[in-house]
Design a protein around this motif. Structure first.
Motif, PDB file in Angstrom:
ATOM      1  N   ALA A   1       0.834  -1.207   0.000  1.00 16.23           N
ATOM      2  CA  ALA A   1       0.000   0.000   0.000  1.00 16.23           C
ATOM      3  C   ALA A   1       0.868   1.257   0.000  1.00 16.23           C
ATOM      4  CB  ALA A   1      -0.928  -0.015   1.214  1.00 16.23           C
ATOM      5  N   LYS A   2       1.983   1.209   0.709  1.00 19.01           N
ATOM      6  CA  LYS A   2       2.868   2.381   0.694  1.00 19.01           C
ATOM      7  C   LYS A   2       3.412   2.603  -0.713  1.00 19.01           C
ATOM      8  CE  LYS A   2       4.269   2.246   5.561  1.00 19.01           C
ATOM      9  NZ  LYS A   2       5.251   1.747   6.526  1.00 19.01           N
ATOM     10  N   GLU A   3       3.631   1.502  -1.442  1.00 15.05           N
ATOM     11  CA  GLU A   3       4.155   1.632  -2.800  1.00 15.05           C
ATOM     12  C   GLU A   3       3.092   2.148  -3.775  1.00 15.05           C
ATOM     13  OE1 GLU A   3       7.385  -2.051  -2.455  1.00 15.05           O
ATOM     14  OE2 GLU A   3       5.357  -2.408  -3.193  1.00 15.05           O
ATOM     15  N   THR A   4       1.856   1.729  -3.557  1.00 12.95           N
ATOM     16  CA  THR A   4       0.836   2.021  -4.574  1.00 12.95           C
ATOM     17  C   THR A   4      -0.081   3.193  -4.233  1.00 12.95           C
ATOM     18  OG1 THR A   4      -0.604   0.397  -3.532  1.00 12.95           O
ATOM     19  CG2 THR A   4       0.751  -0.391  -5.375  1.00 12.95           C
ATOM     20  N   LYS A   5      -0.232   3.478  -2.959  1.00  8.42           N
ATOM     21  CA  LYS A   5      -1.245   4.476  -2.591  1.00  8.42           C
ATOM     22  C   LYS A   5      -0.680   5.866  -2.297  1.00  8.42           C
ATOM     23  CE  LYS A   5      -4.518   1.139  -0.609  1.00  8.42           C
ATOM     24  NZ  LYS A   5      -5.563   1.138  -1.612  1.00  8.42           N
ATOM     25  N   LEU A   6       0.637   5.950  -2.219  1.00  5.19           N
ATOM     26  CA  LEU A   6       1.212   7.232  -1.800  1.00  5.19           C
ATOM     27  C   LEU A   6       0.895   8.363  -2.788  1.00  5.19           C
ATOM     28  CD1 LEU A   6       2.843   8.581   0.430  1.00  5.19           C
ATOM     29  CD2 LEU A   6       4.926   8.051  -0.848  1.00  5.19           C
ATOM     30  N   ASP A   7       0.979   8.056  -4.077  1.00  5.37           N
ATOM     31  CA  ASP A   7       0.690   9.100  -5.083  1.00  5.37           C
ATOM     32  C   ASP A   7      -0.702   9.688  -4.869  1.00  5.37           C
ATOM     33  OD1 ASP A   7       3.035   9.146  -6.500  1.00  5.37           O
ATOM     34  OD2 ASP A   7       2.451   7.481  -7.803  1.00  5.37           O
ATOM     35  N   GLY A   8      -1.668   8.798  -4.688  1.00 12.53           N
ATOM     36  CA  GLY A   8      -3.054   9.231  -4.495  1.00 12.53           C
ATOM     37  C   GLY A   8      -3.218  10.076  -3.248  1.00 12.53           C
ATOM     38  N   LEU A   9      -2.537   9.678  -2.194  1.00  9.78           N
ATOM     39  CA  LEU A   9      -2.632  10.447  -0.952  1.00  9.78           C
ATOM     40  C   LEU A   9      -2.012  11.825  -1.126  1.00  9.78           C
ATOM     41  CD1 LEU A   9      -1.612   7.646   1.595  1.00  9.78           C
ATOM     42  CD2 LEU A   9      -3.890   8.636   1.336  1.00  9.78           C
ATOM     43  N   LEU A  10      -0.837  11.831  -1.734  1.00 12.17           N
ATOM     44  CA  LEU A  10      -0.131  13.111  -1.884  1.00 12.17           C
ATOM     45  C   LEU A  10      -0.864  14.058  -2.827  1.00 12.17           C
ATOM     46  CD1 LEU A  10       3.569  11.871  -1.921  1.00 12.17           C
ATOM     47  CD2 LEU A  10       2.470  13.266  -0.160  1.00 12.17           C
ATOM     48  N   ALA A  11      -1.633  13.498  -3.749  1.00 10.76           N
ATOM     49  CA  ALA A  11      -2.396  14.347  -4.666  1.00 10.76           C
ATOM     50  C   ALA A  11      -3.419  15.180  -3.893  1.00 10.76           C
ATOM     51  CB  ALA A  11      -3.097  13.480  -5.712  1.00 10.76           C
TER      52      ALA A  11
END
Ligand SMILES: Nc1ncnc2c1ncn2[C@@H]1O[C@H](COP(=O)(O)OP(=O)(O)OP(=O)(O)O)[C@@H](O)[C@H]1O
Length: 471
Positions: free
Chosen positions: A245-255
């Motif tokens: 999840a850290k690899e895949t979801k970080l972009d979405g969170l940071l957006a």
């Protein structure tokens, strides 16, 4: 010796009968919290019962981890740290070691979980982030990394006091000295045992890379996202799923975060174990969260008078006298924001993910064990007084049996190569050394140090599983 107060822990689980006089001087009046390895009590000095302190106690059967904490507290104080809690006394009593220190207020974890939507305003997020950052830099400047950066390891001063604006850093139980006696950066181990808290540790730590200075800041970035957006999506996932999840979801969170969060991420991606972070640059980007929104240090924090959650938080300063800073705490001085007209960073100032692969550190140490042994637990505990079984009615609620488990697990850790600590824990548990044979609570929310996790659970269900200090 008089047995004085009996405070019973409300929740089920580890019994926490409390009734003790520490070193003839301090009287425990209530339990504040319980970590993976110790218990923190509010205590009063018997000859001046109006002034409160905190006392952190751990079983003395294990190595004296608190001595390490004490040494760091002292070092930080000598270096005029602004965010360090002042230690009052280190000692041993019956079967436990203890530190008496200044009493502080609620942790950033407790505060966030108390406010509506479990999010801080961006102003409070930025103020906390800058202060947490400064406290980590203070630690790194004296040669250590914290290795267990998470909201429950930061606390504000007592609510209603001057220090309610000041963020303190807690718990040096996992700190690691980065330098050898020659003051050279220690060689990274090829594979480092897992240490830290799954929910907040960086991907490097998931991959068992040697923890470095930048890893403290990765954890800080996860904290900031949590402050701003509420619970991290990988909370309560398994360790493996958390990593994914850290690899895949970080972009979405940071957006969904201000651009400065993404700039910090991009900058951290350029760092390696041996590369010293550009502290000035990182701080400037953090401060830019404030300046770009025209936030000013005279604004109230979420829990302060005039702040959005004023009604939720009860000032404690009037009822709890505590040792603390006498002088006024100035947020303007603490934040020391850059003057207007300075550099304004944009995302283009930082290489985007994928544009720049981080350099791998080449000179790794060939032997994991060498460093682990050197760094292992300090010599056998030297309690000031010989540990004796607690007398009935004079009990600190640490279970000897658990400590023995922890002790044997530590020895195991030192004698065997680092292995993956497989635990059924969620992400909020600090990870300690491999602990396969030791029973664990199903979801452990504490930091893990070197020893086996003890069988008691936190005062409140926390989502911060620690892994014991693998050093
Ligand atoms: N000086 C202090 N004053 C007031 N509260 C404190 C003080 N030191 C620690 N605490 C509180 O005591 C609780 C337990 O702290 P401790 O560091 O032992 O464990 P933890 O960080 O919660 O768990 P873990 O050991 O898994 O990291 C925390 O809630 C912390 O906020």
């Amino acid at each position: 010796m008089a047995a004085v107060v009996a405070v019973k822990q409300k929740e089920k689980g580890p019994q926490c009968k409390l009734s003790t006089i520490i070193n003839g001087q301090f009287m425990a009046v209530q339990m504040i919290g319980k970590g993976a390895y110790g218990v923190v009590y509010e205590v009063v000095r018997r000859n001046s019962p109006n002034t409160r302190f905190a006392c952190k106690a751990e079983l003395a059967i294990d190595h004296n981890n608190l001595k390490t904490e004490w040494d760091l507290m002292t070092l930080l104080k000598d270096n005029k740290s602004k965010h360090n809690i002042i230690g009052v006394e280190l000692g041993s009593e019956r079967n436990f070691n203890y530190i008496v220190m200044h009493l502080v207020g609620p942790s950033l974890s407790d505060l966030r979980k108390t406010v509506p939507n479990k999010t801080f305003t961006l102003f409070t997020t930025a103020v906390c982030a800058i202060q947490c950052f400064d406290s980590l830099v203070e630690i790194q400047r004296i040669g250590y990394i914290h290795r267990d950066v998470k909201p429950s390891n930061f606390a504000i001063g007592v609510l209603g006091s001057e220090e309610e604006k000041l963020v303190y850093v807690l718990d040096f139980g996992l700190c690691r000295n980065m330098f050898n006696k020659q003051k050279e950066l220690r060689k990274p181990r090829m594979k480092a045992p897992f240490r830290g808290t799954i929910l907040y540790c960086s991907l490097n730590i998931h991959q068992r890379m040697e923890p470095g200075r930048h890893d403290d800041f990765w954890s800080l970035l996860y904290m900031m996202i949590e402050f701003h957006l509420s619970d991290l999506p990988w909370e309560n996932m398994s360790k493996e799923d958390t990593k994914k999840a850290k690899e895949t979801k970080l972009d979405g969170l940071l957006a969904r975060c201000p651009p400065e969060f993404r700039m910090i991420r991009c900058y951290l991606l350029t760092l390696t174990y041996s590369k010293e972070p550009d502290y000035v640059k990182l701080r400037e980007v953090l401060c830019q969260i404030m300046t770009s929104k025209k936030f000013t240090p005279d604004m109230p924090l979420d829990w302060q008078k005039g702040g959005p959650c004023e009604a939720i938080f009860k000032p404690q300063a009037a009822v709890v006298k505590h040792k603390g800073t006498k002088k006024k705490v100035s947020l303007a001085e603490l934040l020391d924001l850059p003057k207007p007209g300075g550099k304004v960073y944009t995302e283009r100032d930082f290489p985007q993910p994928g544009e720049q692969e981080p350099m791998r550190d080449e000179s790794v140490s060939k032997s994991d064990d060498t460093i682990i042994e050197k760094e292992g637990p300090p010599p056998a505990p030297k309690p000031v007084s010989k540990p004796v079984p607690p007398k009935p009615g004079v009990t600190m609620s640490l279970k000897p049996q658990l400590a023995q488990q922890r002790c044997s697990a530590e020895h195991k850790d030192l004698s065997t190569p680092p292995a993956i600590a497989r635990s059924p824990i969620g992400q909020n548990t600090t990870m300690k050394p491999p602990v396969t044979a030791i029973p664990r609570p199903p979801i452990e929310k504490h930091s893990v140090r070197k020893a086996a996790p003890v069988a008691h659970s936190p005062r409140k269900s926390k989502s911060n599983t620690k892994v014991p200090p693998a050093h």
